[in-house]
Write an enzyme that holds these catalytic residues in place. Structure first.
Site, PDB file in Angstrom:
ATOM      1  N   CYS A  27      -1.746   9.216   1.772  1.00 34.22           N
ATOM      2  CA  CYS A  27      -1.357   8.681   0.464  1.00 34.22           C
ATOM      3  C   CYS A  27      -2.347   9.089  -0.624  1.00 34.22           C
ATOM      4  CB  CYS A  27      -1.263   7.164   0.551  1.00 34.22           C
ATOM      5  SG  CYS A  27      -2.645   6.459   1.427  1.00 34.22           S
TER       6      CYS A  27
ATOM      7  N   GLU B 299       0.895  -1.170   0.000  1.00 32.03           N
ATOM      8  CA  GLU B 299       0.000   0.000   0.000  1.00 32.03           C
ATOM      9  C   GLU B 299       0.925   1.209   0.000  1.00 32.03           C
ATOM     10  OE1 GLU B 299      -3.278  -0.036  -0.137  1.00 32.03           O
ATOM     11  OE2 GLU B 299      -3.482  -2.195  -0.025  1.00 32.03           O
TER      12      GLU B 299
HETATM   13  P1  NAP Z   1       8.453   4.928   4.736  1.00 29.65           P
HETATM   14  O1  NAP Z   1       9.612   5.784   4.977  1.00 29.65           O
HETATM   15  O2  NAP Z   1       8.433   4.076   3.518  1.00 29.65           O
HETATM   16  O3  NAP Z   1       8.334   3.993   6.050  1.00 29.65           O
HETATM   17  C1  NAP Z   1       7.276   3.091   6.198  1.00 29.65           C
HETATM   18  C2  NAP Z   1       7.731   1.977   7.129  1.00 29.65           C
HETATM   19  O4  NAP Z   1       8.774   1.246   6.492  1.00 29.65           O
HETATM   20  C3  NAP Z   1       8.322   2.478   8.456  1.00 29.65           C
HETATM   21  O5  NAP Z   1       8.009   1.565   9.474  1.00 29.65           O
HETATM   22  C4  NAP Z   1       9.805   2.468   8.163  1.00 29.65           C
HETATM   23  O6  NAP Z   1      10.613   2.343   9.300  1.00 29.65           O
HETATM   24  C5  NAP Z   1       9.896   1.204   7.335  1.00 29.65           C
HETATM   25  N1  NAP Z   1      11.094   1.125   6.514  1.00 29.65           N
HETATM   26  C6  NAP Z   1      11.735   2.127   5.866  1.00 29.65           C
HETATM   27  N2  NAP Z   1      12.791   1.628   5.180  1.00 29.65           N
HETATM   28  C7  NAP Z   1      12.790   0.297   5.423  1.00 29.65           C
HETATM   29  C8  NAP Z   1      13.633  -0.767   5.008  1.00 29.65           C
HETATM   30  N3  NAP Z   1      14.662  -0.574   4.202  1.00 29.65           N
HETATM   31  N4  NAP Z   1      13.364  -2.010   5.463  1.00 29.65           N
HETATM   32  C9  NAP Z   1      12.299  -2.255   6.275  1.00 29.65           C
HETATM   33  N5  NAP Z   1      11.478  -1.284   6.701  1.00 29.65           N
HETATM   34  C10 NAP Z   1      11.715  -0.028   6.270  1.00 29.65           C
HETATM   35  O7  NAP Z   1       7.094   5.751   4.747  1.00 29.65           O
HETATM   36  P2  NAP Z   1       6.612   6.864   5.780  1.00 29.65           P
HETATM   37  O8  NAP Z   1       7.391   8.096   5.533  1.00 29.65           O
HETATM   38  O9  NAP Z   1       6.544   6.290   7.158  1.00 29.65           O
HETATM   39  O10 NAP Z   1       5.096   7.046   5.289  1.00 29.65           O
HETATM   40  C11 NAP Z   1       4.746   7.830   4.217  1.00 29.65           C
HETATM   41  C12 NAP Z   1       4.528   7.012   2.958  1.00 29.65           C
HETATM   42  O11 NAP Z   1       3.553   6.016   3.197  1.00 29.65           O
HETATM   43  C13 NAP Z   1       3.976   7.859   1.816  1.00 29.65           C
HETATM   44  O12 NAP Z   1       4.600   7.493   0.618  1.00 29.65           O
HETATM   45  C14 NAP Z   1       2.504   7.488   1.794  1.00 29.65           C
HETATM   46  O13 NAP Z   1       1.881   7.701   0.573  1.00 29.65           O
HETATM   47  C15 NAP Z   1       2.557   6.046   2.162  1.00 29.65           C
HETATM   48  N6  NAP Z   1       1.274   5.596   2.682  1.00 29.65           N
HETATM   49  C16 NAP Z   1       0.488   4.749   1.944  1.00 29.65           C
HETATM   50  C17 NAP Z   1      -0.774   4.349   2.408  1.00 29.65           C
HETATM   51  C18 NAP Z   1      -1.664   3.420   1.642  1.00 29.65           C
HETATM   52  O14 NAP Z   1      -2.560   2.816   2.249  1.00 29.65           O
HETATM   53  N7  NAP Z   1      -1.498   3.270   0.345  1.00 29.65           N
HETATM   54  C19 NAP Z   1      -1.225   4.822   3.633  1.00 29.65           C
HETATM   55  C20 NAP Z   1      -0.402   5.690   4.351  1.00 29.65           C
HETATM   56  C21 NAP Z   1       0.845   6.054   3.871  1.00 29.65           C
HETATM   57  P3  NAP Z   1      11.295   3.619  10.026  1.00 29.65           P
HETATM   58  O15 NAP Z   1      10.144   4.440  10.514  1.00 29.65           O
HETATM   59  O16 NAP Z   1      12.081   2.965  11.094  1.00 29.65           O
HETATM   60  O17 NAP Z   1      12.120   4.320   8.990  1.00 29.65           O
END
Ligand code: NAP
Length: 481
Positions: free
Chosen positions: A287, A253
């Site tokens: 998102c 997602e």
């Molecule tokens: P993110 O940086 O991708 O992080 C999401 C999760 O992944 C966090 O728990 C993060 O951990 C973890 N993570 C990051 N790098 C990783 C890796 N290499 N290996 C394993 N885990 C890893 O996203 P965010 O900034 O938290 O959230 C914003 C994004 O989420 C936006 O792009 C938004 O559009 C998307 N989103 C999508 C939906 C949907 O339902 N489609 C809903 C909400 C948000 P850390 O926090 O420890 O870095």
């Protein structure tokens, strides 16, 4: 100074055991960097132990009856409602989400658990006749869904409760065990939820919640004992993790640069009001946040004026203030990055209609026009309180421009023209088209997810249960009796 809703030193969960490590994880409010609580980062060894427990206890979880799973989920829904204020304050403090919105998020999670309680008793299957050949006369098959087993779930910061609920509630409804890695910015809400769930009769070791670094998160994703990765977060991270997931089923997602069309026959005042909500709620950190608004040239001026009136009325500031509409971004770096994109657009000829100022991690709600499709504010995910207005003459051109994106999560279309509605529904490459509302409209039980760069698979409890179960066939041949 307000008293924090979060005690210091919350333990994390390795199965149902509460643990600590040598690595404290401090959680600060994005608005003023005030310390709101702390936990610890789990290590590789904790991940290994949690996965072993999830694997060992998966059969017990799978043996629960539908009624037992429903009882856990509906108790969780009720307790969450009882503790709604505490959860809302925790979300608000760690994510910087205005209290009013945080309360809305808790209400949504209450519904997700209630929906999962209902769906837990409705995981049906299919009976199919197979007497299609003379050789198979009398034969038939049953197709039933079985739980996948241990699942890895990773969640982002922007909805620290509801997006965790969208992983845990269907996983429990389907009879799976889960190892969850919440966002390092917002781990406290997830830990609170784990504690609540264990108090609602969730079987021993059915859930681990491990705040940890991305590197340790990758270790989790790579573990071959897990049967599925369900990830919500940014597109680059999601697609990278998919490539590391081995044989697991993967649902992603991810994000997007959602577009909305306001056609000349639309209810203009309603559209203007909804676009202001859809573009700036959660400071644009959703998102499906409205990022690009395509407006018919004939109503452009009237729309702009009503829309800007709503945007300028939004109150930006302290998320703990009951009257705040737009809180901070998750950190100052995100606000600076958005400001850079605004400056880049302005130097390329865009015009600023309102906003464009940053104070710490808060960005004033910003509206740009006269942009071009290749500017970052249009073609990349902004994830900030920033919207562009793009006029059009021909709605089919607007449809093509909206669709000309690497992403495709949801789109909005305001019109009374049914022909246009069905054309858009057929032509747009998105997971969902919202008619007479904004892209940022999600009713939690509905199927939800993206196409193209925005992801794989669907959430929404019934659909998530489908992803988290496996169909198994039983063919019956009466000839052997
Ligand atoms: P993110 O940086 O991708 O992080 C999401 C999760 O992944 C966090 O728990 C993060 O951990 C973890 N993570 C990051 N790098 C990783 C890796 N290499 N290996 C394993 N885990 C890893 O996203 P965010 O900034 O938290 O959230 C914003 C994004 O989420 C936006 O792009 C938004 O559009 C998307 N989103 C999508 C939906 C949907 O339902 N489609 C809903 C909400 C948000 P850390 O926090 O420890 O870095």
């Amino acid at each position: 100074m307000t008293e924090s809703a979060c005690p210091d030193g919350i333990d994390f969960f390795v199965g149902s055991e509460r643990r600590r490590s040598q690595q404290p994880l401090e959680v600060r409010c994005p608005y003023d960097s005030r310390r709101v609580g702390s936990t610890w980062r789990a290590t590789e060894a904790h991940v290994d132990e949690a996965v072993a427990l999830a694997e060992r206890h998966a059969p017990a979880m799978a043996r629960l009856s539908g009624g037992e799973r429903a009882a856990i989920l509906s108790t969780a829904s009720e307790r969450l409602w009882e503790e709604r204020e505490l959860f809302a304050r925790t979300i608000s403090e760690e994510a910087g989400k205005p209290l009013r919105d945080a309360r809305g998020e808790v209400g949504r999670a209450v519904l997700v658990f209630q929906t999962a309680a209902e769906e837990a008793t409705r995981i049906g299957g299919e009976w199919m006749p197979l007497d299609v050949l003379e050789a198979t006369r009398g034969q038939w098959a049953l197709v039933r869904r079985f739980p996948l087993g241990p699942i890895a779930a990773i969640t982002p910061f922007n909805f620290p409760l509801n997006l965790v609920a969208h992983k845990l509630a269907p996983a429990i409804a389907a009879g799976n065990t889960v190892v969850l890695k919440p966002s390092s910015s917002t781990p406290l809400t997830a830990l609170r939820l784990a504690s609540l769930l264990y108090g609602c009769g969730l079987p021993e070791h059915a859930l681990s919640v491990l705040p940890c670094t991305p590197l340790i998160g990758e270790h989790l994703v790579g573990d071959p004992r897990l049967r599925m990765l369900t990830f919500t977060g940014s597109p680059p991270v999601g697609w990278r993790l998919k490539s590391m997931a081995g044989r697991k089923r993967v649902t992603l997602e991810l994000g997007g640069n959602a577009g909305v069309i306001v056609h000349h026959d639309a209810n203009l005042s309603y559209a203007a009001r909804r676009c202001a909500v859809g573009g700036f709620t959660s400071a644009g950190q959703s998102c499906i946040s409205v990022q690009r608004i395509y407006v018919h040239e004939r109503i452009r001026e009237a729309f702009e004026s009503e829309f800007l009136e709503h945007v300028r009325a939004l109150k930006v500031g302290d998320p703990a203030d009951e009257t705040t509409d737009v809180g901070p971004l998750i950190n100052e770096a995100s606000a600076s990055r958005a400001l850079e994109w605004i400056r880049e657009a302005l130097s390329g000829g865009a015009r600023l209609l309102t906003g464009g100022e940053r104070h710490g991690s808060c960005l004033q709600p910003t509206v740009l026009t006269d942009t071009t499709p290749v500017m970052k504010v249009n073609c990349q995910e902004v994830f900030a309180p920033l919207v562009t207005i793009i006029p059009y003459h021909d709605v089919d051109v607007a449809l093509r421009q909206l669709d000309d994106s690497e992403y495709g999560l949801q789109a909005g279309l305001f019109t009374h023209d049914l022909g246009l509605v069905f054309r858009a529904y057929e032509q747009l490459s998105v997971g969902g088209l919202v008619v007479n509302d904004v892209s940022a409209h999600r009713v939690d039980p509905m199927p939800y997810g993206g196409v193209k760069g925005s992801g794989l698979g669907r959430e929404g409890v019934r659909w998530a249960i489908g992803e988290m179960t496996e169909e198994k066939l039983m063919l019956y041949n009466p000839a052997g009796l």
